[in-house]
Design a protein around this motif. Sequence first.
Motif, PDB file in Angstrom:
ATOM      1  N   ASP A 457      59.647 -32.137   5.935  1.00  0.00           N
ATOM      2  CA  ASP A 457      60.255 -31.234   5.057  1.00  0.00           C
ATOM      3  C   ASP A 457      61.493 -30.532   5.744  1.00  0.00           C
ATOM      4  OD1 ASP A 457      58.476 -31.872   2.813  1.00  0.00           O
ATOM      5  OD2 ASP A 457      57.399 -30.286   3.540  1.00  0.00           O
ATOM      6  N   VAL A 459      63.897 -27.601   7.134  1.00  0.00           N
ATOM      7  CA  VAL A 459      63.347 -26.318   7.728  1.00  0.00           C
ATOM      8  C   VAL A 459      64.005 -25.236   7.006  1.00  0.00           C
ATOM      9  CG1 VAL A 459      63.221 -27.385  10.302  1.00  0.00           C
ATOM     10  CG2 VAL A 459      65.413 -26.423   9.368  1.00  0.00           C
ATOM     11  N   ASP A 460      63.245 -24.116   7.282  1.00  0.00           N
ATOM     12  CA  ASP A 460      63.642 -22.816   6.784  1.00  0.00           C
ATOM     13  C   ASP A 460      64.871 -22.170   7.421  1.00  0.00           C
ATOM     14  OD1 ASP A 460      62.065 -22.650   4.549  1.00  0.00           O
ATOM     15  OD2 ASP A 460      60.454 -21.544   5.776  1.00  0.00           O
ATOM     16  N   GLY A 461      65.881 -21.884   6.657  1.00  0.00           N
ATOM     17  CA  GLY A 461      66.989 -21.243   7.087  1.00  0.00           C
ATOM     18  C   GLY A 461      67.460 -21.732   8.482  1.00  0.00           C
ATOM     19  N   ASN A 463      65.793 -21.746  11.480  1.00  0.00           N
ATOM     20  CA  ASN A 463      64.589 -22.183  12.254  1.00  0.00           C
ATOM     21  C   ASN A 463      64.987 -23.737  12.838  1.00  0.00           C
ATOM     22  OD1 ASN A 463      63.079 -20.197  11.738  1.00  0.00           O
ATOM     23  ND2 ASN A 463      61.816 -21.088  10.258  1.00  0.00           N
TER      24      ASN A 463
END
Length: 656
Positions: A457, A459-461, A463
Amino acid sequence: MTVQIDHALEEIRRFRPSPEFAAQAVADEHLYEAARADRLGFWADQARELLRWEKPFTRTLDWSNPPFAKWFDDGELNVAVNCLDRHVEAGLGDRVALHWEGEPGDRRDITYAELTDEVKRAANVLTELGIGEQDRVAIYLPMIPEAVVAMLACARIGAIHSVVFGGFSADSLASRIDDAEASLVITADGGYRKGKVFPLKPVVDEALAKTDGGTVRNVLVVRRGENEIDWNAERDLWWHETVANASNEHVAKGFDAEHPLFILYTSGTTGKPKGILHTTGGYLTQVAFTHKAVFDLHPERDVYWCTADVGWITGHSYVVYGPLANAATQVLYEGTPDTPHPGRWWEIVERYKVSILYTAPTAIRSFMKMGRQIPHSFNLRSLRLLGSVGEPINPEAWIWYRHVIGGGSIPVVDTWWQTETGAIMISALPGITDLKPGSAQVPVPGVSIDILADDGDPVDGENGGLLVVTEPWPSMLRGIWGDPERFKETYWEKFGTAPDKSMYFAGDGARRDEDGDIWLLGRVDDVMNVSGHRLSTAEIESSLVAHPWTAEAAVVGAADETTGQAVVAFVILKQSQEEAVSTLEDVSEVLRKHVATQIGAIARPRQVFVVNELPKTRSGKIMRRLLRDLAEGREVGDTTTLADTSIMQVISSQVR
Ligand code: WT7
């Protein structure tokens, strides 16, 4: 990670391209727009603009059988003609292709006409020796013009070269010759390094005595070191007696764009190096494009110098194929940066008025240590662009490079790529991108990069995650020589085998900042990066346990101020041998040397610690992370998954 700490300190620094630089830059925004609008069309345009095709292609990409890509596959071209003949035909025969300088100070300027002539002669000799299309030729040479000639002669006749770095041992050379089943080895008696001649032909003899295959029929030897060598009259030939006397007439034919060009071995997560396979049309398109756009090449006035050895991918793509395809004038230097004096490189920049310099952070950091007086005793004002490759460049080194070497106002481009990617994938484009020290910044036009979490998936922001290439690219590897399964598993099945999950997994960690710039965070697998060279922990471990004293070994890459990472080994000795071993310092020295002889000096561990135990999980897996903490002098991290949680204390006491 040091990169992140620096990052926090440096984030405010941005460098706008100067209006003067931007005004003359080769690349403009239009490249990004064109690639965004029609990625494949963009690459097809580059292929047509930058290369000469004997037969034009009509298909750009065939991706019907992923991950086996075919680019421009109904077209035909000859790589050597693209690098040589066409420039001579265009009236550039008198342009210097190579300003060559040997370490002892001997020099040769070789024009495009002369280089073409020499490659034609060499091609005729190879053909006379029975080398045909697809045959493999191992090249084990110092940085002399004949290395370039040998590679191009192979390309000219459709043979596949496998260049082995001259610092590799007889064992490493033997396994590469064997794996590729080479029929010819091109070498030299020896080359110069640190003021001395290092032997090459004797290493070839030793390697050939080891290979079981007996696939090698001939050894072609360039005279360089004039060191004494053994001669096998049935097998060995002198370059100066064959190539010099051969005809300089040679008509090159076009080969399919997917005709193989070379195999280059690189370290992976297992002990066995992988033979990375590259082909012709797509490879040459992307190396020529990136060489021109990333280095802002103006071939009529620039003098370009890439300090890499031709034994590495940087030497293949940015000493041989990219610069020559673009008719550049470049410097080729045989020796080490500090021979006979620490200003040797800067003296070369001054002498040839080098305008574009491409080197590795490890070199920059060692110059930094020696101080600015050394470069500043030479005239470096010809420089107008600097490049970096091989590992993350820390912002301090970036700034030093720009100020001390570049005089404070010229662009520095940090280029991310790999043996497998064949050409630059992430880099600023000078004249367009606002430069940010420490970040490799943005994908080059036509390349699609993403950063994913372990499960695939996004990554967030900001990260960190895993760096992937989401679309095929022209210079991508076409496989691992003789091992299609390993090719699929290693690079394309990280996130599963479903077609929508199939992406190229680079093995690097990365994060994207709020501007969308990419920061490389180092390898996420058991591959180390020492002075910009890739080394496998498994390969060094198996070399260590091959020594009669060693029972077990674990190797980690520990942060090192100059080399980026350094090899640190932990070994357990065989009980039966403990008597035979006098002092532990001796053991450590013997094992360090052993690795250097087995693999090559670049793999020699910085330290070898003798310990009684290694930290293992209940299932017996060595926890290298804990050993790395120790090697880097940090507090040891979470030990709860160890079979014996007290073991790290015991090991620490043995290491200190
Ligand atoms: C590995 C590839 C590409 C030619 C030299 C090495 C590291 C390379 C950078 C960079 C951060 C970099 C990566 C990569 N690497 N360039 N600019 N910033 N890391 O080729 O031996 O195939 O090694 O070198 O870890 O995976 P290679």
